[in-house]
Design a protein around this motif. Structure first.
Motif, PDB file in Angstrom:
ATOM      1  N   UNK A  21       0.821  -1.215   0.000  1.00 58.38           N
ATOM      2  CA  UNK A  21       0.000   0.000   0.000  1.00 58.38           C
ATOM      3  C   UNK A  21       0.860   1.272   0.000  1.00 58.38           C
ATOM      4  N   UNK A  22       2.131   1.131  -0.287  1.00 59.18           N
ATOM      5  CA  UNK A  22       3.052   2.255  -0.201  1.00 59.18           C
ATOM      6  C   UNK A  22       2.583   3.426  -1.078  1.00 59.18           C
ATOM      7  N   UNK A  23       2.639   4.636  -0.508  1.00 52.72           N
ATOM      8  CA  UNK A  23       2.279   5.880  -1.201  1.00 52.72           C
ATOM      9  C   UNK A  23       0.800   5.971  -1.591  1.00 52.72           C
ATOM     10  N   UNK A  24      -0.052   5.140  -1.005  1.00 54.35           N
ATOM     11  CA  UNK A  24      -1.471   5.168  -1.369  1.00 54.35           C
ATOM     12  C   UNK A  24      -2.302   6.045  -0.456  1.00 54.35           C
ATOM     13  N   UNK A  25      -1.751   6.450   0.682  1.00 56.30           N
ATOM     14  CA  UNK A  25      -2.540   7.222   1.641  1.00 56.30           C
ATOM     15  C   UNK A  25      -1.618   8.031   2.530  1.00 56.30           C
ATOM     16  N   UNK A  26      -2.132   9.175   3.003  1.00 58.15           N
ATOM     17  CA  UNK A  26      -1.395   9.999   3.957  1.00 58.15           C
ATOM     18  C   UNK A  26      -1.821   9.733   5.396  1.00 58.15           C
ATOM     19  N   UNK A  27      -2.740   8.791   5.584  1.00 59.92           N
ATOM     20  CA  UNK A  27      -3.260   8.518   6.919  1.00 59.92           C
ATOM     21  C   UNK A  27      -2.177   7.943   7.822  1.00 59.92           C
ATOM     22  N   UNK A  28      -2.137   8.403   9.070  1.00 59.75           N
ATOM     23  CA  UNK A  28      -1.216   7.879  10.072  1.00 59.75           C
ATOM     24  C   UNK A  28      -1.996   7.131  11.143  1.00 59.75           C
ATOM     25  N   UNK A  29      -1.373   6.124  11.718  1.00 60.93           N
ATOM     26  CA  UNK A  29      -2.016   5.406  12.812  1.00 60.93           C
ATOM     27  C   UNK A  29      -2.257   6.369  13.971  1.00 60.93           C
ATOM     28  N   UNK A  30      -3.403   6.253  14.617  1.00 56.96           N
ATOM     29  CA  UNK A  30      -3.733   7.162  15.708  1.00 56.96           C
ATOM     30  C   UNK A  30      -3.236   6.607  17.037  1.00 56.96           C
ATOM     31  N   UNK A  31      -2.987   7.507  17.982  1.00 57.50           N
ATOM     32  CA  UNK A  31      -2.574   7.080  19.322  1.00 57.50           C
ATOM     33  C   UNK A  31      -3.677   6.272  19.990  1.00 57.50           C
ATOM     34  N   UNK A  32      -4.925   6.605  19.697  1.00 60.94           N
ATOM     35  CA  UNK A  32      -6.049   5.863  20.261  1.00 60.94           C
ATOM     36  C   UNK A  32      -6.045   4.407  19.803  1.00 60.94           C
ATOM     37  N   UNK A  33      -5.791   4.194  18.496  1.00 59.80           N
ATOM     38  CA  UNK A  33      -5.743   2.826  17.989  1.00 59.80           C
ATOM     39  C   UNK A  33      -4.514   2.089  18.503  1.00 59.80           C
ATOM     40  N   UNK A  34      -3.398   2.792  18.650  1.00 58.20           N
ATOM     41  CA  UNK A  34      -2.212   2.162  19.232  1.00 58.20           C
ATOM     42  C   UNK A  34      -2.507   1.699  20.656  1.00 58.20           C
ATOM     43  N   UNK A  35      -3.153   2.556  21.433  1.00 62.88           N
ATOM     44  CA  UNK A  35      -3.497   2.207  22.811  1.00 62.88           C
ATOM     45  C   UNK A  35      -4.423   0.998  22.852  1.00 62.88           C
ATOM     46  N   UNK A  36      -5.429   0.971  21.984  1.00 63.09           N
ATOM     47  CA  UNK A  36      -6.352  -0.161  21.938  1.00 63.09           C
ATOM     48  C   UNK A  36      -5.626  -1.452  21.540  1.00 63.09           C
ATOM     49  N   UNK A  37      -4.727  -1.339  20.582  1.00 64.71           N
ATOM     50  CA  UNK A  37      -3.955  -2.487  20.109  1.00 64.71           C
ATOM     51  C   UNK A  37      -3.085  -3.048  21.229  1.00 64.71           C
TER      52      UNK A  37
END
Length: 247
Positions: A28-44
């Motif tokens: 998926x390289x270069x397909x999106x500018x979205x970054x993982x959120x701290x909220x999702x990191x915490x949930x993970x």
């Protein structure tokens, strides 16, 4: 909750990158500018802590993790440590100043190095650096032995044996494979690893690598889903009994 034999877990921080490596494993390289959120990191991390008692290592991947701000990388590292896990990062090493800035918060950082000049630059930080080399079409026995000798003293050293989408290894030097095939390989998910002269070598398992990872390597994606394979970003909540979205 059932415990799982998790060896490590991956967080794909984003699909942004400042390079165009020929053998990039991120489909998926270069397909999106979205970054993982701290909220999702915490949930993970919270989910991982419910399924393992181990002090496993959380590896930040991309894209390239250094496309995130230094502040966000530090915040992720602090979250990881708050759950009793270790934190590492794999990067191309281009953003040197940012890597040096965040290094104190990381247990170690893996940097792909292509020259003695790059190795020399990172030598003052070698206790926390994993000097990585790519085992691709340019790999020869002489270059392999030189890398092993020249990186002596680094905290970690590794070589990834790269391959085509149909799992044909790119290194064509038969002398290299004569050595590697003589080693004792250990399975880790859909990969195998072995040590030669203190350097960790990693190679694919034909028909499985990047397609059917064992459930010991959960991966969080920038879109907030987690899975056990590099092939997509769909939700496969195999560690939560179907409760990931409700966490």
């Amino acid at each position: 909750m059932q415990k799982f034999p998790i060896d490590h877990a991956d967080i794909v921080t984003s699909h942004k990158c400042n390079n165009n490596c020929k053998f990039c494993i991120d489909s998926f390289i270069h397909t999106s500018d979205k970054e993982v959120s701290l909220e999702d990191v915490d949930k993970f991390l919270r989910m991982l802590r419910t399924v393992t008692d181990k002090n496993v290592s959380i590896l930040l991947l991309g894209g390239d993790p250094t496309m995130l701000s230094a502040g966000k990388l530090i915040a992720i590292a602090e979250l990881v440590h708050s759950y009793g896990f270790r934190i590492s990062m794999s990067t191309n090493g281009i953003q040197r100043d940012k890597i040096i800035e965040v290094l104190p918060w990381f247990d170690w950082v893996q940097i792909t190095m292509h020259s003695d000049k790059e190795i020399d630059f990172w030598r003052p930080y070698q206790e926390k650096i994993n000097a990585k080399w790519s085992g691709d079409t340019r790999m020869t026995l002489e270059k392999m032995e030189h890398f092993i000798e020249y990186t002596e003293g680094f905290g970690r050293r590794s070589v990834s044996m790269y391959f085509t989408p149909d799992f044909h290894e790119l290194c064509e030097d038969e002398r290299v494979w004569a050595i590697l095939n003589s080693l004792d390989w250990v399975r880790n998910g859909s990969y195998e690893y072995a040590f030669y002269k203190g350097v960790r070598f990693k190679r694919c398992i034909h028909g499985e690598t990047n397609l059917i990872d064992e459930p010991i390597i959960p991966k969080l994606y920038p879109n907030g889903n987690y899975n056990k394979t590099w092939s997509n970003e769909e939700l496969d909540d195999y560690l939560t009994d179907g409760q990931w979205t409700a966490m």
